[in-house]
Design a protein around this motif. Sequence first.
Motif, PDB file in Angstrom:
ATOM      1  N   UNK A  25      78.315  46.279 -76.775  1.00  0.00           N
ATOM      2  CA  UNK A  25      79.298  47.350 -76.670  1.00  0.00           C
ATOM      3  C   UNK A  25      80.613  46.938 -77.331  1.00  0.00           C
ATOM      4  N   UNK A  26      81.120  47.816 -78.189  1.00  0.00           N
ATOM      5  CA  UNK A  26      82.417  47.571 -78.817  1.00  0.00           C
ATOM      6  C   UNK A  26      83.510  47.919 -77.822  1.00  0.00           C
ATOM      7  N   UNK A  27      84.439  47.004 -77.632  1.00  0.00           N
ATOM      8  CA  UNK A  27      85.515  47.230 -76.672  1.00  0.00           C
ATOM      9  C   UNK A  27      86.868  47.166 -77.378  1.00  0.00           C
ATOM     10  N   UNK A  28      87.736  48.115 -77.008  1.00  0.00           N
ATOM     11  CA  UNK A  28      89.058  48.206 -77.623  1.00  0.00           C
ATOM     12  C   UNK A  28      90.109  48.413 -76.547  1.00  0.00           C
ATOM     13  N   UNK A  29      91.307  47.994 -76.850  1.00  0.00           N
ATOM     14  CA  UNK A  29      92.470  48.339 -76.045  1.00  0.00           C
ATOM     15  C   UNK A  29      93.577  48.764 -77.002  1.00  0.00           C
ATOM     16  N   UNK A  30      93.976  50.016 -76.896  1.00  0.00           N
ATOM     17  CA  UNK A  30      94.984  50.579 -77.801  1.00  0.00           C
ATOM     18  C   UNK A  30      94.606  50.340 -79.266  1.00  0.00           C
ATOM     19  N   UNK A  31      93.355  50.647 -79.583  1.00  0.00           N
ATOM     20  CA  UNK A  31      92.799  50.572 -80.942  1.00  0.00           C
ATOM     21  C   UNK A  31      92.704  49.153 -81.497  1.00  0.00           C
ATOM     22  N   UNK A  32      92.870  48.150 -80.637  1.00  0.00           N
ATOM     23  CA  UNK A  32      92.691  46.758 -81.056  1.00  0.00           C
ATOM     24  C   UNK A  32      91.394  46.225 -80.456  1.00  0.00           C
ATOM     25  N   UNK A  33      90.546  45.657 -81.298  1.00  0.00           N
ATOM     26  CA  UNK A  33      89.247  45.184 -80.838  1.00  0.00           C
ATOM     27  C   UNK A  33      89.381  43.958 -79.936  1.00  0.00           C
ATOM     28  N   UNK A  34      88.634  43.952 -78.853  1.00  0.00           N
ATOM     29  CA  UNK A  34      88.517  42.770 -77.997  1.00  0.00           C
ATOM     30  C   UNK A  34      87.328  41.970 -78.505  1.00  0.00           C
ATOM     31  N   UNK A  41      95.875  36.535 -77.511  1.00  0.00           N
ATOM     32  CA  UNK A  41      96.047  36.061 -76.136  1.00  0.00           C
ATOM     33  C   UNK A  41      95.758  37.121 -75.095  1.00  0.00           C
ATOM     34  N   UNK A  42      96.402  36.984 -73.959  1.00  0.00           N
ATOM     35  CA  UNK A  42      96.232  37.920 -72.845  1.00  0.00           C
ATOM     36  C   UNK A  42      97.451  38.835 -72.805  1.00  0.00           C
ATOM     37  N   UNK A  43      97.216  40.135 -72.884  1.00  0.00           N
ATOM     38  CA  UNK A  43      98.308  41.103 -72.877  1.00  0.00           C
ATOM     39  C   UNK A  43      98.013  42.205 -71.868  1.00  0.00           C
ATOM     40  N   UNK A  44      98.962  42.408 -70.998  1.00  0.00           N
ATOM     41  CA  UNK A  44      98.802  43.402 -69.919  1.00  0.00           C
ATOM     42  C   UNK A  44      97.512  43.166 -69.147  1.00  0.00           C
ATOM     43  N   UNK A  45      97.204  41.889 -68.927  1.00  0.00           N
ATOM     44  CA  UNK A  45      96.034  41.530 -68.146  1.00  0.00           C
ATOM     45  C   UNK A  45      94.723  41.577 -68.899  1.00  0.00           C
ATOM     46  N   UNK A  46      94.755  41.866 -70.201  1.00  0.00           N
ATOM     47  CA  UNK A  46      93.525  41.953 -70.995  1.00  0.00           C
ATOM     48  C   UNK A  46      93.444  40.756 -71.929  1.00  0.00           C
ATOM     49  N   UNK A  47      92.335  40.022 -71.850  1.00  0.00           N
ATOM     50  CA  UNK A  47      92.103  38.864 -72.712  1.00  0.00           C
ATOM     51  C   UNK A  47      91.419  39.330 -73.995  1.00  0.00           C
ATOM     52  N   UNK A  48      92.091  39.138 -75.108  1.00  0.00           N
ATOM     53  CA  UNK A  48      91.534  39.572 -76.391  1.00  0.00           C
ATOM     54  C   UNK A  48      90.638  38.509 -77.035  1.00  0.00           C
ATOM     55  N   UNK A  49      90.479  37.347 -76.380  1.00  0.00           N
ATOM     56  CA  UNK A  49      89.564  36.285 -76.812  1.00  0.00           C
ATOM     57  C   UNK A  49      89.831  35.866 -78.265  1.00  0.00           C
ATOM     58  N   UNK A  50      88.902  36.204 -79.172  1.00  0.00           N
ATOM     59  CA  UNK A  50      88.986  35.736 -80.570  1.00  0.00           C
ATOM     60  C   UNK A  50      89.672  36.749 -81.490  1.00  0.00           C
ATOM     61  N   UNK A  51      90.382  37.699 -80.921  1.00  0.00           N
ATOM     62  CA  UNK A  51      91.225  38.581 -81.747  1.00  0.00           C
ATOM     63  C   UNK A  51      92.561  37.872 -81.970  1.00  0.00           C
ATOM     64  N   UNK A  52      92.993  37.840 -83.213  1.00  0.00           N
ATOM     65  CA  UNK A  52      94.233  37.122 -83.533  1.00  0.00           C
ATOM     66  C   UNK A  52      95.169  37.937 -84.391  1.00  0.00           C
ATOM     67  N   UNK A  53      96.231  37.304 -84.809  1.00  0.00           N
ATOM     68  CA  UNK A  53      97.183  37.906 -85.730  1.00  0.00           C
ATOM     69  C   UNK A  53      97.648  36.850 -86.721  1.00  0.00           C
ATOM     70  N   UNK A  54      98.187  37.311 -87.831  1.00  0.00           N
ATOM     71  CA  UNK A  54      98.576  36.402 -88.910  1.00  0.00           C
ATOM     72  C   UNK A  54      99.797  35.591 -88.503  1.00  0.00           C
ATOM     73  N   UNK A  55      99.682  34.276 -88.642  1.00  0.00           N
ATOM     74  CA  UNK A  55     100.832  33.397 -88.423  1.00  0.00           C
ATOM     75  C   UNK A  55     101.490  33.049 -89.756  1.00  0.00           C
ATOM     76  N   UNK A  56     100.671  32.778 -90.769  1.00  0.00           N
ATOM     77  CA  UNK A  56     101.222  32.349 -92.062  1.00  0.00           C
ATOM     78  C   UNK A  56     100.207  32.578 -93.164  1.00  0.00           C
ATOM     79  N   UNK A  57     100.700  32.973 -94.329  1.00  0.00           N
ATOM     80  CA  UNK A  57      99.896  33.084 -95.545  1.00  0.00           C
ATOM     81  C   UNK A  57     100.220  31.875 -96.422  1.00  0.00           C
ATOM     82  N   UNK A  58      99.194  31.225 -96.965  1.00  0.00           N
ATOM     83  CA  UNK A  58      99.422  30.057 -97.822  1.00  0.00           C
ATOM     84  C   UNK A  58      99.884  30.535 -99.198  1.00  0.00           C
ATOM     85  N   UNK A  59     101.161  30.849 -99.268  1.00  0.00           N
ATOM     86  CA  UNK A  59     101.729  31.455-100.475  1.00  0.00           C
ATOM     87  C   UNK A  59     101.619  30.548-101.696  1.00  0.00           C
ATOM     88  N   UNK A  60     101.851  29.267-101.519  1.00  0.00           N
ATOM     89  CA  UNK A  60     101.815  28.344-102.659  1.00  0.00           C
ATOM     90  C   UNK A  60     100.428  28.245-103.267  1.00  0.00           C
TER      91      UNK A  60
END
Length: 435
Positions: A74-83, A135-154
């Motif tokens: 089952x595909x699970x989402x919270x506010x259109x973000x995949x868990x 991470x965990x937001x509003x009590x929901x653990x997104x597990x392996x969903x992430x966000x960009x920290x840095x692009x290797x520009x060089x």
Amino acid sequence: MSDYVKFLRDTSPYINAHRGKTFVLAISGEGIAHANFTNIVHDIALLHSLGIRLVLVHGARHQIEERLTNCAIEARFDQNTRITDSATMACVKDAVGSARITIEAQLSTGAANSPMHGARIRVFGGNLITAKPLGVRDGIDFHHTGEVRRIDQKAIQKQLDDGALVLLSPIGYSPTGEPYNLNYEDIATQAAVSLGAEKLVMFSAENGLCDDQGNLIKMLSLNEVPQTLTSQAENISLQRNLLACYQACENGVLRSHIISYADNGALLTELFTREGSGTLILKNGKEIIRQATIDDVGGLLELIEPLEQKGILVKRSRELLETEINRFMVMQHAEGTLVGCAALYPFSDGHSAELACVATHPDFQNRGFASRLLAQLETYASQKKIRQLFVLTTHASDWFKEKGFVDVTLEELPAERKSLYNFQRKSRIFCKNLL
């Protein structure tokens, strides 16, 4: 002259302007799966051959959903973000890898009867995105969903300098070696900003944004985007594309575009024609009206020569334009093209002037450009204490009447202009009182 020759001549300014620039192209998993994707790859190869530095970012939501369905997960989402739990992450890896291989295979085509023949595109990718967990937001653990920290520009810049196309997939890695499922729109925005890209191009299911009547919105300035974002609440995909464009332009990217992945040739039409095919989002507004400079002489000649050949305007040489350039105001399109001009010639009496050389590019007529130029010149003239504007015309009598000009006789022209009147042209004379 054939349409083919005209097309090449019309596109050459864009080819020169785009050469050596960095474009970030972003396409969803749906776009990769679409039948038109092969044509998009052909167009990407053409951009590459024209010396444009390309970063291609791809999504994989469509492919992920297929694998989840096949695995009965089952595909699970919270506010259109995949868990993305562990089982889902396994499907994400499979889907992203498959999508990436599809793209690389298409870019590697080189058959003699293919538009890709001789392209020889080197595709570079790898661990270019450092990610962090949502991470965990509003009590929901997104597990392996992430966000960009840095692009290797060089690393990306080095590959672009070496002539490679850089391919970025929607998986990033943490410093501890953990993979994370990322939003490809966010990657595209971050890459465009980090690389100082000239353009961000988002491929969408739609041709672009439409108004309430269903008409395509050709251009949006940044201050118009927030309200438009609200109006797109029911179309999450298009809203995400617009948000990516907005954030890119807010952070230094000059132009962002939304075009259709289903429309054959949409990319080339958007980049190499004045009309475009989608919606352009601009950092610095729309058309601007400004004082002409010596660098505008070539553009002015291109603008007024067709009207001179038809006898609508009196012929002006390059030398004369260079001498009188400070008399001209021009309207510049967002892409840099001059789309309109007008000139003001004050008379020696200090309170009257001639309005001359009012012209609009044929591709931009009936958009109110000439009216805006006239209004700007009238404001400027009023500031200079000019009380009367005269204009001589053979073809635009009705338009000037609509703008408040009235017929006058030759005798009412200031003497210095009356002595230069061309009786062969038989121009009608109009006047407008400003003060």
